[in-house]
Structures are given as C-alpha cells and as structure tokens.
Scaffold this motif. Structure first.
Motif, short mmCIF file in Angstrom:
data_model
loop_
_atom_site.label_atom_id
_atom_site.label_comp_id
_atom_site.label_asym_id
_atom_site.label_seq_id
_atom_site.Cartn_x
_atom_site.Cartn_y
_atom_site.Cartn_z
N GLN A 237 8.98 3.86 4.84
CA GLN A 237 7.71 3.56 5.48
C GLN A 237 6.53 3.94 4.60
O GLN A 237 5.48 3.32 4.66
N PHE B 252 5.20 1.09 2.49
CA PHE B 252 4.36 0.10 3.13
C PHE B 252 3.05 0.69 3.65
O PHE B 252 2.04 -0.01 3.76
N LEU C 67 -0.36 -6.06 4.89
CA LEU C 67 0.50 -5.08 4.23
C LEU C 67 1.59 -4.56 5.16
O LEU C 67 2.77 -4.47 4.79
N THR C 68 1.22 -4.22 6.39
CA THR C 68 2.21 -3.67 7.31
C THR C 68 3.12 -4.76 7.88
O THR C 68 4.27 -4.48 8.25
N ILE D 97 4.42 -7.10 6.16
CA ILE D 97 5.51 -7.18 5.19
C ILE D 97 6.58 -6.13 5.52
O ILE D 97 7.78 -6.41 5.48
N GLY D 98 6.12 -4.93 5.87
CA GLY D 98 7.05 -3.88 6.28
C GLY D 98 7.83 -4.27 7.52
O GLY D 98 9.04 -4.04 7.60
N CYS E 251 10.54 -6.79 6.59
CA CYS E 251 11.65 -6.14 5.87
C CYS E 251 12.53 -5.34 6.82
O CYS E 251 13.76 -5.40 6.74
N TYR F 283 5.13 -1.32 13.18
CA TYR F 283 4.28 -1.85 12.11
C TYR F 283 3.26 -2.86 12.64
O TYR F 283 2.19 -3.05 12.04
#
Length: 465
Positions: free
Chosen positions: A294, A297, A338-339, A341-342, A345, A378
């Motif tokens: 974490q 990210f 950005l988050t 993308i986390g 994933c 996220y």
C-alpha cells in the motif's frame, strides 16, 4: 504594481501566477519520486527476505511498528527544525539559522542515544508482547533484525537531518539524490548480504538489516556532502555550543504534533499484529505484505500533498479563491488516479502481488481475499488524504489529526478486534473499508465546515487565473 509585488521573490510569485496544472506538476513531481523511491526500497527489502522463509518475512513485519516510531521521531523533529529554519532564513537572520541547525543536530544526537539504549533493552520484550513464545525462530530472527536497525540508527537520523536542511532551503533535488543513492545501495546489498554472494557470509535476516543501515549511511554521507558544497545558507557551528532551551522547546512544540500523527500508524500496526498473530504467523505476514504494497500506491499521493500544501497556503494568503479551489480539484483528480491503480492491482492481480513475496499456498489462501477486501478502501482513501492536506494548509491541522486518530485507532483497531471474535480471520480485513467510510464521513463534515467558514468568505473579485 505595488512595491510588495515588485520585490516579491520569484519563487513566491509563481504560486500566484503559474498555471495551476503546471505548478502542481513542478511542485509535486520531485516529492512523488522521492516517496516512490522510499516505497520501492521497502518492498524490495521484504521481497528478498521472503525468499529465506515465511517466518523471516513475519519477523521483519513484526519489527515494523518500532521502525515506524523511529522514523516518526526523526521526521517530526525535522518538521520543527524546518519551520524555524525557514522563518529565520526569510528574516535573513543567519546567526539564528546556524543556532537552530546546531541545536537540531544536538537533538538528533540525543535521540540516537535514547534509541541505542532502547535497542539494548526493549527489543525482546517488544517481540514477546506481540507473539509470546509462539515461534522461537521468528523471535530470534526478529530480535537480530530490529536490534541491528536500532543500534545503528545513526545512519537514519543523520540522513533525515541533512535532507531536512536541504529541503528547508529549497534544494529538494539534492534531497531526492541522497534518497536515491541510499535506496540503490540497499537494493544492491540486500541479496549480497542476505544470501552470502560475492564471497561474503550468508547473514539471513540480519543481512537485510545491515543492508538497510549501510544504505542509510550512504544517503547521510551524500546529503552531508550536498549540504557542505551547495547549501551555504546553513552552517553548522559547534565551537562554544550550548543547547538553547528556547530553540529546542520551539522545535518540539512544532514537531511533537507531527511525531504523534506519524506514531498513530505505529500503534495501529502493533495492535493489528497482536490481533492477527492469534490466528497464525502467516496472517501477520500477509498484513506485513499489504503494508509494504500500500505504501507503493500511497507514497506518491503523500508526495502530491507536500507539493500542494504551499500552493493552497500561498493562495489563501493572497485571497485567491479560484486558484485554491482549482488546486484542490486537480489534486483530488490526481490522487484518485493514483489510488485507483492500487485498487485495480489489489482486485485483479492479488496472486501476482503476493507472488513477489514467495507466498506459500497457505499465504495465498489468506492473502488473496484479504487484499481484495482491503483494496476497496482505495476508492475512498484518496479523498480523505487530500482533505487532510487542505485542513493543514488552511491552518486546521487539528481536523487532520482527529480524522487520522479516528480512522486508525478509534475505528480500525476496535473493529478488527470485534470482527476477529465474531467472524474469524476473513472478517478482520473488512475493518479497513469500515474505517475508511467513517473517515470519509468525518472528512466531508470538516471540509464543508472549512468551505463555509474560510473558502467561501474569500471574495470572487480577488480571483485571478
């Protein structure tokens, strides 16, 4: 044009004139890269350790709360030092600048002495408090790892001290360079010292700690060299030095709230380790892996925060509402990307993420659903993080502290404990989305309050895009 505008420094002028998108990029990118480097080297460290065994990964994961506490003390002291240094530099009081830097160096030295003593005394009780005598191998590896990190923490403290001197005078590129050098050194040394390559003895988990310490020392040397060669505004003078109660008191008055804020994460991690170890050491290892992932990210978002804080604060002082609001909106869009993308994933490739840490079948069985459940947060966290930055930039840091304490201590830990008793290990992971939803609610309340009492009171006529 007023005399103030004519004589205003160029660095300040761009806060009020440069297009917000470009300004946000210029201010935040170096910080984001620095944060990514830190996250990368934390992940790589654990990846190599996991190749030894799952117990080795658990041992390192259990050390993390105390490591976070060391970093909190070092960076929090740096926050206080930076605030005083920046003020004295702006007032062109060079003697005061040098006194502040010298007193801060003294505080870092005292901090090292305290940490060193703790390294000899509390490491074993710290591990026993988390796991009792559940696994002797984990205990022994963890004690070796954490003792090494604490006894040689002068590298970490020196690195942060000299990097904060650089950032206080605006030389962030050198700070980023020192971090890169330290991270690369650590990544190169990790496999060599852990597995005994290049003719060196195999040191196992202790090798990971030694690689970390050496990387920190390299970063400290680079930061010191950059200060000596390029940072002429600050001079360290210890001839006839006497600690100043006034300066030390002010440094801690500013820095202690920051130390407390960062220590919350340490307490939360320790508490979660205590809850999860009741199920298995594998569950603790999964939590350790999540924490490392974490950061990869979230760290860029924290770098974004560092960039937008002065923009919002400057335009608040300049009474420019449109630039403030536009900065907040663009930062929220960037943080969401950005988050998100986390989130993707964690939801779609959890096996691959855990596979980087040599996950066993048992670890995959626990970790895959865990990451998918935790990943939900996220979708919310980005908003709460940016709100916290807005609160701080507008002088309402107490709002940010309330949200952080409520999320990590008042909601997350009790929810995890209750869910562990009611629904078992699988239910524990739902405490993360639950805590984030509560954090979202409180953040929205504070944001509306700040908009009503501060932002909306700024007249539209002063806006200049």
């Amino acid at each position: 044009m007023s005399q103030e505008m004519k004589t205003a420094p160029a660095a300040e002028n761009k806060m009020g004139t440069m297009p917000i998108g470009k300004l946000l990029f210029n201010m935040s990118l170096p910080m984001m890269i620095s944060m990514l480097v830190q996250a990368l080297y934390n992940i790589v460290d654990s990846i190599f350790v996991s190749k030894l065994s799952e117990n080795a990964l658990t041992a390192v994961s259990l050390a993390f709360p105390l490591q976070m506490l060391l970093i909190a003390v070092a960076t929090g002291t740096g926050v206080g030092m930076n605030a005083l240094l920046s003020k004295a530099l702006g007032e062109r009081r060079s003697d005061e600048v040098n006194r502040i830097a010298s007193n801060a160096a003294f505080l870092y030295f005292v901090s090292y002495v305290v940490i060193c003593i703790l390294g000899f005394t509390i490491v074993k009780p710290f591990y026993m408090s988390q796991m009792g005598h559940a696994d002797v191998e984990i205990m022994e590896m963890g004690i070796d790892y954490l003792s090494t990190v604490m006894l040689f923490s002068f590298g970490l403290l020196s690195q942060i001290y000299f990097e904060r001197l650089l950032t206080s005078t605006g030389k962030t590129i050198f700070s980023m360079t020192s971090q890169l050098c330290g991270a690369i050194t650590n990544i190169i040394l990790d496999p060599i010292l852990i597995f005994g390559l290049c003719g060196l003895p195999k040191m196992g988990v202790t090798g990971a700690a030694v690689a970390t310490v050496i990387g920190q020392c390299v970063a400290a040397v680079v930061a010191f060299t950059c200060n000596h060669k390029y940072n002429h505004e600050v001079k360290l003078i210890f001839r006839g030095f006497r600690p100043s109660g006034r300066i030390i008191g002010t440094i801690y008055a500013i820095g202690i709230p920051s130390i407390i804020m960062q220590s919350i994460g340490s307490v939360m991690t320790y508490s979660m380790n205590r809850i999860l170890i009741e199920f298995s050491s594998t569950a603790t290892a999964v939590f350790g892996v999540y924490f490392k992932l974490q950061s990869f990210f979230f760290m860029p978002v924290f770098g974004l925060n560092n960039g937008i804080t002065p923009i919002i604060a400057f335009n608040y002082g300049a009474q420019n509402r449109k630039r403030m609001v536009k900065t907040i909106k663009l930062s929220m869009i960037t943080a969401f990307c950005l988050t998100f993308i986390g989130f993707l994933c964690f939801e779609f490739i959890p096996q691959a993420l855990l596979g980087m840490f040599s996950a066993s079948a048992d670890m995959l069985k626990i970790g895959v659903p865990a990451l998918r459940i935790i990943g939900i947060h996220y979708l919310i966290a980005w908003f709460c993080i940016i709100c916290g930055t807005v609160f701080q930039a507008l002088g309402k840091a107490v709002f940010s502290m309330i949200v952080s304490i409520m999320r990590q201590l008042i909601i997350l830990v009790p929810a995890a404990y209750i869910l562990s008793k009611l629904g078992g290990l699988h239910a524990v992971w739902w405490s993360f989305p639950i805590a984030e939803i509560v954090s979202l609610t409180v953040s929205l309340f504070f944001l509306f309050r700040i908009y009503r009492t501060i932002i909306s009171t700024i007249p539209d006529g002063s806006d200049i895009l």
